[in-house]
Design a protein around this motif. Structure first.
Motif, PDB file in Angstrom:
ATOM      1  N   ALA A   1      12.877   1.812   7.259  1.00  0.00           N
ATOM      2  CA  ALA A   1      12.451   2.862   6.343  1.00  0.00           C
ATOM      3  C   ALA A   1      13.649   3.694   5.929  1.00  0.00           C
ATOM      4  N   ASN A   2      13.502   4.434   4.848  1.00  0.00           N
ATOM      5  CA  ASN A   2      14.587   5.319   4.426  1.00  0.00           C
ATOM      6  C   ASN A   2      14.809   6.431   5.443  1.00  0.00           C
ATOM      7  N   LYS A   3      13.733   6.932   6.001  1.00  0.00           N
ATOM      8  CA  LYS A   3      13.806   8.015   6.969  1.00  0.00           C
ATOM      9  C   LYS A   3      13.070   7.614   8.234  1.00  0.00           C
ATOM     10  N   GLY A   4      13.388   8.283   9.343  1.00  0.00           N
ATOM     11  CA  GLY A   4      12.877   7.863  10.639  1.00  0.00           C
ATOM     12  C   GLY A   4      11.565   8.492  11.037  1.00  0.00           C
ATOM     13  N   ILE A   5      11.625   9.530  11.888  1.00  0.00           N
ATOM     14  CA  ILE A   5      10.438  10.113  12.501  1.00  0.00           C
ATOM     15  C   ILE A   5      10.447  11.614  12.262  1.00  0.00           C
ATOM     16  N   GLU A   6       9.297  12.155  11.851  1.00  0.00           N
ATOM     17  CA  GLU A   6       9.153  13.596  11.672  1.00  0.00           C
ATOM     18  C   GLU A   6       7.865  14.042  12.353  1.00  0.00           C
ATOM     19  N   ILE A   7       7.984  15.030  13.246  1.00  0.00           N
ATOM     20  CA  ILE A   7       6.847  15.512  14.030  1.00  0.00           C
ATOM     21  C   ILE A   7       6.748  17.015  13.837  1.00  0.00           C
TER      22      ILE A   7
ATOM     23  N   ILE B   1      -5.266   0.639  17.681  1.00  0.00           N
ATOM     24  CA  ILE B   1      -4.683  -0.151  16.602  1.00  0.00           C
ATOM     25  C   ILE B   1      -3.629  -1.068  17.195  1.00  0.00           C
ATOM     26  N   ASN B   2      -3.686  -2.364  16.842  1.00  0.00           N
ATOM     27  CA  ASN B   2      -2.797  -3.338  17.467  1.00  0.00           C
ATOM     28  C   ASN B   2      -2.458  -4.443  16.460  1.00  0.00           C
ATOM     29  N   ASN B   3      -1.170  -4.770  16.392  1.00  0.00           N
ATOM     30  CA  ASN B   3      -0.689  -5.890  15.569  1.00  0.00           C
ATOM     31  C   ASN B   3      -0.931  -5.644  14.075  1.00  0.00           C
ATOM     32  N   ILE B   4      -0.118  -4.780  13.500  1.00  0.00           N
ATOM     33  CA  ILE B   4      -0.193  -4.472  12.067  1.00  0.00           C
ATOM     34  C   ILE B   4       1.163  -4.771  11.436  1.00  0.00           C
ATOM     35  N   ASN B   5       1.147  -5.525  10.346  1.00  0.00           N
ATOM     36  CA  ASN B   5       2.354  -5.812   9.577  1.00  0.00           C
ATOM     37  C   ASN B   5       2.291  -5.096   8.233  1.00  0.00           C
ATOM     38  N   MET B   6       3.436  -4.539   7.825  1.00  0.00           N
ATOM     39  CA  MET B   6       3.504  -3.824   6.550  1.00  0.00           C
ATOM     40  C   MET B   6       4.753  -4.251   5.798  1.00  0.00           C
ATOM     41  N   VAL B   7       4.612  -4.381   4.479  1.00  0.00           N
ATOM     42  CA  VAL B   7       5.742  -4.751   3.623  1.00  0.00           C
ATOM     43  C   VAL B   7       5.729  -3.857   2.385  1.00  0.00           C
ATOM     44  N   ASP B   8       6.890  -3.313   2.031  1.00  0.00           N
ATOM     45  CA  ASP B   8       7.071  -2.548   0.790  1.00  0.00           C
ATOM     46  C   ASP B   8       6.069  -1.392   0.684  1.00  0.00           C
ATOM     47  N   ILE B   9       6.184  -0.461   1.609  1.00  0.00           N
ATOM     48  CA  ILE B   9       5.319   0.719   1.635  1.00  0.00           C
ATOM     49  C   ILE B   9       6.078   1.873   0.964  1.00  0.00           C
ATOM     50  N   PRO B  10       5.645   2.352  -0.212  1.00  0.00           N
ATOM     51  CA  PRO B  10       6.380   3.426  -0.887  1.00  0.00           C
ATOM     52  C   PRO B  10       6.400   4.746  -0.125  1.00  0.00           C
ATOM     53  N   GLY B  11       5.371   5.019   0.671  1.00  0.00           N
ATOM     54  CA  GLY B  11       5.306   6.254   1.442  1.00  0.00           C
ATOM     55  C   GLY B  11       5.574   6.014   2.913  1.00  0.00           C
ATOM     56  N   GLU B  12       4.752   6.609   3.764  1.00  0.00           N
ATOM     57  CA  GLU B  12       4.940   6.508   5.202  1.00  0.00           C
ATOM     58  C   GLU B  12       4.258   5.253   5.760  1.00  0.00           C
ATOM     59  N   ALA B  13       4.916   4.645   6.753  1.00  0.00           N
ATOM     60  CA  ALA B  13       4.265   3.538   7.456  1.00  0.00           C
ATOM     61  C   ALA B  13       3.090   4.045   8.287  1.00  0.00           C
TER      62      ALA B  13
ATOM     63  N   VAL C   1       4.967  -3.554  12.733  1.00  0.00           N
ATOM     64  CA  VAL C   1       6.187  -3.952  12.032  1.00  0.00           C
ATOM     65  C   VAL C   1       6.071  -3.483  10.584  1.00  0.00           C
ATOM     66  N   ALA C   2       7.036  -2.713  10.129  1.00  0.00           N
ATOM     67  CA  ALA C   2       7.076  -2.268   8.742  1.00  0.00           C
ATOM     68  C   ALA C   2       8.437  -2.630   8.157  1.00  0.00           C
ATOM     69  N   LYS C   3       8.437  -3.446   7.130  1.00  0.00           N
ATOM     70  CA  LYS C   3       9.682  -3.825   6.456  1.00  0.00           C
ATOM     71  C   LYS C   3       9.690  -3.151   5.089  1.00  0.00           C
ATOM     72  N   GLY C   4      10.274  -1.976   5.068  1.00  0.00           N
ATOM     73  CA  GLY C   4      10.352  -1.210   3.837  1.00  0.00           C
ATOM     74  C   GLY C   4       9.318  -0.109   3.789  1.00  0.00           C
ATOM     75  N   ALA C   5       9.766   1.148   3.935  1.00  0.00           N
ATOM     76  CA  ALA C   5       8.891   2.317   3.809  1.00  0.00           C
ATOM     77  C   ALA C   5       9.777   3.512   3.485  1.00  0.00           C
ATOM     78  N   SER C   6       9.168   4.561   2.979  1.00  0.00           N
ATOM     79  CA  SER C   6       9.923   5.785   2.738  1.00  0.00           C
ATOM     80  C   SER C   6      10.234   6.507   4.047  1.00  0.00           C
TER      81      SER C   6
ATOM     82  N   THR D   1       0.849  -1.190   0.000  1.00  0.00           N
ATOM     83  CA  THR D   1       0.000   0.000   0.000  1.00  0.00           C
ATOM     84  C   THR D   1       0.890   1.247   0.000  1.00  0.00           C
ATOM     85  N   ASP D   2       0.427   2.315  -0.643  1.00  0.00           N
ATOM     86  CA  ASP D   2       1.248   3.529  -0.717  1.00  0.00           C
ATOM     87  C   ASP D   2       1.612   4.035   0.681  1.00  0.00           C
ATOM     88  N   ILE D   3       0.646   4.013   1.571  1.00  0.00           N
ATOM     89  CA  ILE D   3       0.842   4.369   2.975  1.00  0.00           C
ATOM     90  C   ILE D   3       0.197   3.266   3.804  1.00  0.00           C
ATOM     91  N   GLY D   4       0.745   3.007   4.978  1.00  0.00           N
ATOM     92  CA  GLY D   4       0.172   1.957   5.813  1.00  0.00           C
ATOM     93  C   GLY D   4      -1.039   2.448   6.569  1.00  0.00           C
TER      94      GLY D   4
END
Length: 556
Positions: free
Chosen positions: A466-472, A378-390, A436-441, A357-360
């Motif tokens: 992810a390529n980048k970490g956390i932005e607030i 929200i509890n127990n979410i797995n993500m793979v190959d997310i082009p945008g933000e997790a 858990v996100a394995k691969g995100a921007s 999915t583009d975003i998780g």
């Protein structure tokens, strides 16, 4: 174990898990979880073939199917059976106490003849609008279902516009050669001149005082219907079927109570404009479980009306359980907004996977919406190959694809503080755990408004590659605990801008960043970073754009 007992066993297990989690995540009392009322039907079965329907893919069965449904309802309800075959039809209107059941080898195929769909008063993206009649619809009904293992195909390829940028050169040439027309930039294909004309109107079809269906006949082809729409219905079940190829949104329950989606597969081409999987709008008591989505826009989406129309309706989507579902291609896996002007509250999402999915987790709104979104678990979410933000919270939604195309440049957001009014949206009280996100921007992104921060968000136990970490940005009372970040390009690892009361506890960087945390803006204050491996960075903290070291406390 019976399905009834299994349902309540799983509900109690998840409730117990959240109860144990509450002291850790800062919420003293969880709202009561809903009990969704289920449908019941007489065993009487009416086979459409016994009433003159023909499953040869050529005979138009509209009148026959609708008459069978009416007859079933008038007799007190039961099952209307769609047997094996290809059943070509126009719009189907459901009736109370009817279960429309599709056998495994049944294909309910909606005609591409636009003349079979009359313009009706409907709803489009949260506002009253004239639209072509929905292929399947029901209004003010109770105890209705669509079940079975068959396929419902909306023939959406006849309705949808297509962007050239989303096709290969060969696909684009074949599409143009098939008929229709393209816009002046040769960038978008439309199925007809009527559809192209509609694209040039602002909010085409939206009902305004004095307008009638006649006012929109010249753009009728542009006013695409959602495939399956139930409005103001009570006790609804959609189970087992495959719903695909919708002209626009696939499943759109509006103002419904006690809705269940179970083991449903929803498919639309990834390039399909507005091809959402399910949009639950202003509904109460909803269960979505064991479903699969692979669509062209948002996968599982919560809405409640748009801007003034949504605020005047004043009906939030509330008491929703979503679990054990998979979303493949979509703009977002689980989404709230952007049409959330009536609010959303008391929503539980558990044990879901988002694959590509583009975003998780996608929470989007913008000024003008209003509405309050709160109490989201929200509890127990797995993500793979997310082009945008997790995980994304964005209060500057601009109705564009979430991931820019190659070479696409978008203007930077200009931060302007304006007064808070009823048009100011709010996101608050989200509790997110075990991600858990394995691969995100980007791992986590918050972007609130200067006048209305994103508030009281808890994210705990997440491992994000992810390529980048956390932005607030423009957020308050943000609590991130036990977060593991494996980043490739993150510099700095954590960016905080004009935000306050930020608690970062046990943040672990697996790859040593150049800068661990960067603070920006003179409104940043009371930021605490504790029990984190800051020593892995060349520079632990950095202060820019008016921020000072007084805004940050680090304790390891």
């Amino acid at each position: 174990m019976t399905p009834f007992k299994r349902y309540y066993s799983r509900t109690l297990q998840f409730a117990l898990g959240l109860f144990l989690m509450l002291p850790q995540i800062g919420m003293s009392q969880e709202p009561a979880r809903p009990i969704i009322q289920q449908v019941e039907f007489k065993k009487d079965t009416l086979n459409i073939s016994n009433y003159g329907a023909k499953g040869n893919g050529q005979f138009l069965n509209t009148a026959t199917i609708n008459q069978t449904i009416r007859t079933c309802s008038e007799r007190g309800g039961g099952v209307v059976l769609i047997p094996a075959g290809i059943w070509l039809t126009g719009p189907i209107e459901m009736q109370s106490n009817v279960n429309l059941h599709l056998k495994r080898d049944a294909v309910l195929l909606f005609t591409k003849d636009f003349d079979q769909y009359k313009l009706v008063e409907s709803n489009w993206e949260g506002e009253p609008a004239w639209r072509n009649q929905n292929p399947i619809s029901g209004k003010n009904l109770s105890n209705i279902a669509i079940t079975g293992d068959g396929i419902i195909d909306g023939s959406g390829d006849a309705w949808r516009m297509v962007k050239k940028s989303k096709l290969t050169s060969s696909q684009w040439k074949n599409l143009v050669a098939s008929g229709g027309t393209v816009d002046s930039d040769a960038a978008i294909w439309y199925p007809s001149e009527s559809s192209l004309r509609g694209s040039k109107q602002k909010k085409a079809g939206v009902i305004r005082p004095g307008t009638t269906a006649e006012d929109f006949k010249d753009v009728k082809d542009f006013l695409r219907p959602n495939l399956l729409v139930f409005t103001n219905c009570k006790k609804v079940l959609i189970e087992g079927v495959t719903i695909q190829n919708s002209p626009a949104w696939n499943i759109h329950p509006l103002l419904c109570d006690d809705l269940t989606l179970r083991k449903v597969s929803v498919r639309n081409p990834w390039y399909g404009q507005n091809g959402d999987g399910v949009d639950v709008e202003s509904c109460k008591n909803v269960l979505i479980e064991d479903c699969t989505f692979d669509v062209g826009d948002d996968g599982i989406c919560i809405k409640s009306g748009r801007d003034k129309a949504g605020r005047e309706r004043g009906k939030p989507t509330e008491n929703v359980i979503i679990r054990n579902s998979v979303v493949y291609h979509a703009h977002g896996g689980f989404v709230i907004g952007s049409e959330m002007s009536g609010g959303a509250r008391n929503i539980w999402v558990e044990d879901c996977s988002f694959i590509g999915t583009d975003i998780g987790l996608r929470f989007k709104t913008t000024r003008g919406r209003g509405g309050i979104v709160e109490n989201i678990f929200i509890n127990n979410i797995n993500m793979v190959d997310i082009p945008g933000e997790a995980i994304l919270f964005d209060m500057y939604y601009a109705a564009v694809d979430p991931v820019p195309l190659a070479g696409e440049k978008r203007p930077a957001i200009k931060s302007v503080n304006i007064p808070v009014t009823e048009e100011t949206p709010q996101f608050k009280n989200f509790y997110i755990k075990n991600i858990v996100a394995k691969g995100a921007s980007k791992g986590i992104f918050f972007r609130g408004l200067p006048e209305m921060h994103i508030q009281n968000i808890w994210i705990e136990h997440a491992t994000l590659q992810a390529n980048k970490g956390i932005e607030i940005i423009e957020a308050s009372q943000i609590n991130l605990k036990n977060i593991v970040l494996k980043t490739q390009q993150s510099n700095p690892l954590i960016t905080i801008e004009n935000s306050s009361d930020i608690h970062l506890d046990n943040i672990q960087a697996l790859d040593a960043p150049e800068v661990y945390v960067q603070v920006a803006g003179d409104k940043s204050d009371n930021i605490r970073l504790t029990k984190s491996n800051t020593s892995s960075a060349k520079v632990v903290s950095q202060f820019i754009a008016g921020s000072t070291d007084k805004s940050l406390t680090i304790k390891n």
